[in-house]
Design a protein around this motif. Structure first.
Motif, PDB file in Angstrom:
ATOM      1  N   LEU A  53      46.566  42.521  42.863  1.00  0.00           N
ATOM      2  CA  LEU A  53      45.900  41.372  42.185  1.00  0.00           C
ATOM      3  C   LEU A  53      46.892  40.065  42.251  1.00  0.00           C
ATOM      4  CD1 LEU A  53      43.969  42.875  39.006  1.00  0.00           C
ATOM      5  CD2 LEU A  53      43.089  42.061  41.207  1.00  0.00           C
ATOM      6  N   LEU A  54      48.026  40.275  42.504  1.00  0.00           N
ATOM      7  CA  LEU A  54      49.059  38.999  42.449  1.00  0.00           C
ATOM      8  C   LEU A  54      48.920  38.281  43.681  1.00  0.00           C
ATOM      9  CD1 LEU A  54      52.344  41.031  41.006  1.00  0.00           C
ATOM     10  CD2 LEU A  54      50.853  39.196  40.019  1.00  0.00           C
ATOM     11  N   ILE A  55      48.291  39.121  44.806  1.00  0.00           N
ATOM     12  CA  ILE A  55      47.967  38.371  46.186  1.00  0.00           C
ATOM     13  C   ILE A  55      46.409  37.640  45.967  1.00  0.00           C
ATOM     14  CG2 ILE A  55      47.513  38.746  48.580  1.00  0.00           C
ATOM     15  CD1 ILE A  55      49.341  41.133  48.340  1.00  0.00           C
ATOM     16  N   THR A  56      45.598  38.399  45.445  1.00  0.00           N
ATOM     17  CA  THR A  56      44.290  37.929  45.482  1.00  0.00           C
ATOM     18  C   THR A  56      44.183  36.825  44.404  1.00  0.00           C
ATOM     19  OG1 THR A  56      43.503  40.292  45.577  1.00  0.00           O
ATOM     20  CG2 THR A  56      41.865  38.423  44.819  1.00  0.00           C
ATOM     21  N   THR A  57      44.813  36.723  43.116  1.00  0.00           N
ATOM     22  CA  THR A  57      44.840  35.705  42.481  1.00  0.00           C
ATOM     23  C   THR A  57      45.817  34.111  42.983  1.00  0.00           C
ATOM     24  OG1 THR A  57      46.928  36.493  41.289  1.00  0.00           O
ATOM     25  CG2 THR A  57      44.782  36.738  40.144  1.00  0.00           C
ATOM     26  N   PHE A  58      46.637  34.572  43.761  1.00  0.00           N
ATOM     27  CA  PHE A  58      47.367  33.247  44.321  1.00  0.00           C
ATOM     28  C   PHE A  58      46.115  32.633  45.500  1.00  0.00           C
ATOM     29  CE2 PHE A  58      49.918  31.065  47.091  1.00  0.00           C
ATOM     30  CZ  PHE A  58      51.065  30.606  46.280  1.00  0.00           C
ATOM     31  N   ALA A  59      45.703  33.528  46.232  1.00  0.00           N
ATOM     32  CA  ALA A  59      44.669  32.940  47.026  1.00  0.00           C
ATOM     33  C   ALA A  59      43.550  32.127  46.334  1.00  0.00           C
ATOM     34  CB  ALA A  59      43.960  34.029  47.888  1.00  0.00           C
ATOM     35  N   ALA A  60      43.193  32.923  45.360  1.00  0.00           N
ATOM     36  CA  ALA A  60      42.150  32.042  44.474  1.00  0.00           C
ATOM     37  C   ALA A  60      42.597  30.701  43.949  1.00  0.00           C
ATOM     38  CB  ALA A  60      41.611  32.923  43.394  1.00  0.00           C
ATOM     39  N   GLY A  61      43.873  30.671  43.341  1.00  0.00           N
ATOM     40  CA  GLY A  61      44.515  29.760  42.961  1.00  0.00           C
ATOM     41  C   GLY A  61      44.699  28.618  44.127  1.00  0.00           C
ATOM     42  N   MET A  62      44.884  29.035  45.242  1.00  0.00           N
ATOM     43  CA  MET A  62      44.810  28.094  46.364  1.00  0.00           C
ATOM     44  C   MET A  62      43.453  27.492  46.465  1.00  0.00           C
ATOM     45  SD  MET A  62      47.993  27.118  47.755  1.00  0.00           S
ATOM     46  CE  MET A  62      47.302  26.525  49.326  1.00  0.00           C
ATOM     47  N   ILE A  63      42.554  28.093  46.525  1.00  0.00           N
ATOM     48  CA  ILE A  63      41.108  27.849  46.725  1.00  0.00           C
ATOM     49  C   ILE A  63      40.601  27.009  45.745  1.00  0.00           C
ATOM     50  CG2 ILE A  63      38.815  28.707  47.380  1.00  0.00           C
ATOM     51  CD1 ILE A  63      39.733  31.118  48.276  1.00  0.00           C
ATOM     52  N   VAL A  64      40.758  27.019  44.699  1.00  0.00           N
ATOM     53  CA  VAL A  64      40.234  26.196  43.661  1.00  0.00           C
ATOM     54  C   VAL A  64      41.375  25.059  43.271  1.00  0.00           C
ATOM     55  CG1 VAL A  64      39.602  26.175  41.130  1.00  0.00           C
ATOM     56  CG2 VAL A  64      39.050  28.137  42.641  1.00  0.00           C
ATOM     57  N   GLY A  65      42.561  25.584  43.256  1.00  0.00           N
ATOM     58  CA  GLY A  65      43.741  24.690  42.845  1.00  0.00           C
ATOM     59  C   GLY A  65      43.911  23.653  43.722  1.00  0.00           C
ATOM     60  N   ALA A  66      43.931  23.705  44.882  1.00  0.00           N
ATOM     61  CA  ALA A  66      44.270  22.565  45.828  1.00  0.00           C
ATOM     62  C   ALA A  66      43.487  21.501  45.910  1.00  0.00           C
ATOM     63  CB  ALA A  66      44.379  23.352  47.383  1.00  0.00           C
ATOM     64  N   PRO A  67      42.093  21.464  46.045  1.00  0.00           N
ATOM     65  CA  PRO A  67      41.309  20.453  45.630  1.00  0.00           C
ATOM     66  C   PRO A  67      41.577  19.832  44.211  1.00  0.00           C
ATOM     67  CG  PRO A  67      39.954  22.146  46.111  1.00  0.00           C
ATOM     68  CD  PRO A  67      41.280  22.680  46.362  1.00  0.00           C
ATOM     69  N   LEU A 114      48.753  26.899  41.925  1.00  0.00           N
ATOM     70  CA  LEU A 114      48.488  25.483  41.708  1.00  0.00           C
ATOM     71  C   LEU A 114      49.572  24.725  42.157  1.00  0.00           C
ATOM     72  CD1 LEU A 114      46.720  25.775  38.079  1.00  0.00           C
ATOM     73  CD2 LEU A 114      45.623  25.634  40.197  1.00  0.00           C
ATOM     74  N   ALA A 115      50.693  24.869  41.954  1.00  0.00           N
ATOM     75  CA  ALA A 115      51.784  23.917  42.308  1.00  0.00           C
ATOM     76  C   ALA A 115      51.948  23.812  43.896  1.00  0.00           C
ATOM     77  CB  ALA A 115      53.111  24.414  41.686  1.00  0.00           C
ATOM     78  N   VAL A 345      39.898  30.636  52.045  1.00  0.00           N
ATOM     79  CA  VAL A 345      38.460  31.024  51.755  1.00  0.00           C
ATOM     80  C   VAL A 345      38.352  31.949  53.094  1.00  0.00           C
ATOM     81  CG1 VAL A 345      36.055  30.185  51.975  1.00  0.00           C
ATOM     82  CG2 VAL A 345      37.686  28.833  50.639  1.00  0.00           C
ATOM     83  N   GLY A 346      38.627  31.670  54.297  1.00  0.00           N
ATOM     84  CA  GLY A 346      38.451  32.520  55.364  1.00  0.00           C
ATOM     85  C   GLY A 346      39.139  33.760  55.329  1.00  0.00           C
ATOM     86  N   ILE A 347      40.465  33.665  54.897  1.00  0.00           N
ATOM     87  CA  ILE A 347      41.446  34.828  54.665  1.00  0.00           C
ATOM     88  C   ILE A 347      40.590  35.750  53.586  1.00  0.00           C
ATOM     89  CG2 ILE A 347      43.357  35.524  53.690  1.00  0.00           C
ATOM     90  CD1 ILE A 347      44.787  33.083  54.911  1.00  0.00           C
ATOM     91  N   ALA A 348      40.103  35.284  52.616  1.00  0.00           N
ATOM     92  CA  ALA A 348      39.472  36.145  51.541  1.00  0.00           C
ATOM     93  C   ALA A 348      38.100  36.767  52.048  1.00  0.00           C
ATOM     94  CB  ALA A 348      38.946  35.124  50.263  1.00  0.00           C
ATOM     95  N   ILE A 349      37.446  35.854  52.675  1.00  0.00           N
ATOM     96  CA  ILE A 349      36.009  36.318  53.474  1.00  0.00           C
ATOM     97  C   ILE A 349      36.428  37.393  54.508  1.00  0.00           C
ATOM     98  CG2 ILE A 349      33.911  36.000  54.438  1.00  0.00           C
ATOM     99  CD1 ILE A 349      33.887  33.367  52.761  1.00  0.00           C
ATOM    100  N   GLY A 350      37.300  37.044  55.424  1.00  0.00           N
ATOM    101  CA  GLY A 350      37.515  37.819  56.506  1.00  0.00           C
ATOM    102  C   GLY A 350      38.300  39.091  56.168  1.00  0.00           C
ATOM    103  N   SER A 351      39.356  39.188  55.495  1.00  0.00           N
ATOM    104  CA  SER A 351      39.879  40.189  55.101  1.00  0.00           C
ATOM    105  C   SER A 351      38.909  41.273  54.324  1.00  0.00           C
ATOM    106  CB  SER A 351      41.364  39.924  54.267  1.00  0.00           C
ATOM    107  OG  SER A 351      40.929  39.458  52.872  1.00  0.00           O
ATOM    108  N   TRP A 352      37.957  40.718  53.389  1.00  0.00           N
ATOM    109  CA  TRP A 352      37.102  41.747  52.634  1.00  0.00           C
ATOM    110  C   TRP A 352      36.169  42.039  53.790  1.00  0.00           C
ATOM    111  CZ3 TRP A 352      31.605  40.618  52.246  1.00  0.00           C
ATOM    112  CH2 TRP A 352      31.077  41.441  51.437  1.00  0.00           C
TER     113      TRP A 352
END
Length: 405
Positions: A53-67, A114-115, A345-352
């Motif tokens: 989950l440390l990987i998953t949450t980081f990707a989620a943080g980038m998806i939501v956090g960057a914009p 987020l940072a 987003v592509g990484i999350a959907i593609g890897s799933w």
């Protein structure tokens, strides 16, 4: 140093290299966790899947956090924002290194993501402004090169250090390096306090341009295709190609070097002929992934095609990032943040999707087949961009008129 005959600078400004060092740290922290999961799980008394989950949450943080952080920091001076992002980045690693609670480490990863998103969207604007419109793709290629070098050198070194000193060791090092990077950026990045205050309304208005979304869709599809394959490259190499597990890191290093070459070449070509660069990268990536699907039973073919996958798959990223900023016009910050989110987003959907394909009758050939489809679909938004005739390169001096892509 004078520019080239077609108006492009011969050498990128030093600030671009400084910012690239920052993206190296960001890339290292995102991917190094993969090599430390067993140690983290054992030390924090959780399962390996929970530690993932440390990987998953980081990707989620980038998806939501960057914009989101792009908008939240819109009115801050860019130099101050970069420094603040690195300070928060360092503090997040310190909290993780000192904590014995998995929940706290997880929260620290979200803050770190987020940072990272904040740093990326602002660094992209500062680097491209410093390089000028005729070298936008090259500047973004340099930033992406920092991420790529992280996969080639930073991640293996971090994993090695984790084996020697425990998983907390890399976190201490990343905290120290990011604090140092904040000091360097404070010294070399010029202040921009006099720039016109950006408008949140203008940033959102820029997203009404369909070309921005076509560009972001291309990023999502192409990176989704490549990383869907990369996520499961180890079982493909060992179980399908018959390569020993000890040799897998060398193959991954070759992939990383290919990606570094791709971002470098793509950055140079993307400034001159962006459309031709993008269509060629998408088409060749589709071909490489298709060949990998069918020829990966051969160890030699798997190694060669894995290297080519990194080179062709990453060649489009600098040009796509440059187009997103161009189409956003005078309001590029939110578009830059979305450019950081789109690949994730592509990484999350593609890897799933690739994980599902791995358990199908296709087995190890499933992930590259998923990647082939995603890469092929990239040609749809790229063709739509071609029809707008809006990807024409930046005009050089009148003495050397541009050629259509």
């Amino acid at each position: 140093m004078p520019p080239t005959p077609d108006g492009r600078p011969r050498k990128l400004p030093f600030v671009v290299l400084v910012l690239s060092a920052g993206t190296f740290l960001m890339g290292t922290t995102e991917f190094v966790i993969a090599g430390l999961l067993p140690e983290i799980a054992d030390d924090l008394n959780v399962s390996v899947s929970q530690a993932g989950l440390l990987i998953t949450t980081f990707a989620a943080g980038m998806i939501v956090g960057a914009p989101a952080m792009a908008v939240a920091t819109l009115h801050l001076p860019r130099r101050s924002t970069l420094i603040l992002a690195l300070v928060v980045f360092a503090l997040g690693h310190l909290v993780a290194a000192l904590s014995s609670s998995f929940a706290l480490v997880l929260a620290a990863r979200v803050v770190t993501a987020l940072a990272t998103g904040t740093f990326w969207c602002v660094a992209a604007i500062v680097a491209t402004n410093a390089a000028g419109p005729a070298a936008t793709s090259r500047a973004l290629g340099m930033l992406l090169g920092g991420l790529t070098v992280a996969t080639v050198a930073g991640v293996p070194l971090g994993a090695w250090l984790g084996q020697l000193s425990g998983w907390r060791g890399p976190f201490w090092v990343l905290a120290a390096l990011s604090a140092g990077a904040a000091a360097v950026i404070g010294r070399y990045i010029p202040a921009d306090e006099r720039r016109e205050a950006p408008s949140v309304r203008a940033e959102f208005a820029a997203l009404r341009d369909a070309r921005v979304w076509l560009t972001l869709s291309s990023m999502t599809l192409l990176m989704g295709g490549v990383l869907a394959t990369y996520a499961y490259i180890s079982p493909l190499l060992t179980e399908r190609a018959g390569i020993s597990a000890e040799a897998v890191p060398m193959v991954l290093t070759a992939y990383g070097l290919g990606a570094l070459l791709g971002t470098t070449v793509g950055g140079r070509l993307g400034d001159r002929r962006p459309l031709a660069t993008l269509l060629t990268a998408a088409a060749t990536t589709t071909l490489v992934l298709l060949l990998l699907t069918w020829l990966s039973t051969s160890p030699v073919a798997a190694i060669v095609l894995g290297t080519l996958m990194g080179m062709t798959g990453f060649a489009a990223n600098p040009a796509l990032g440059a187009l997103a900023l161009r189409f956003a016009g005078s309001a590029p910050t939110l578009a830059s943040g979305l450019s950081g989110a789109a690949p994730n987003v592509g990484i999350a959907i593609g890897s799933w999707t690739a994980g599902i394909a791995l358990t199908s009758p296709l087995e190890q050939a499933g992930p590259p087949l998923v990647g082939t489809v995603a890469a092929a679909l990239t040609l749809v938004p790229l063709t739509a961009l071609a029809l707008t005739r809006a990807t024409r390169p930046v005009a050089p001096p009148p003495t050397n008129p541009p050629r259509l892509p």
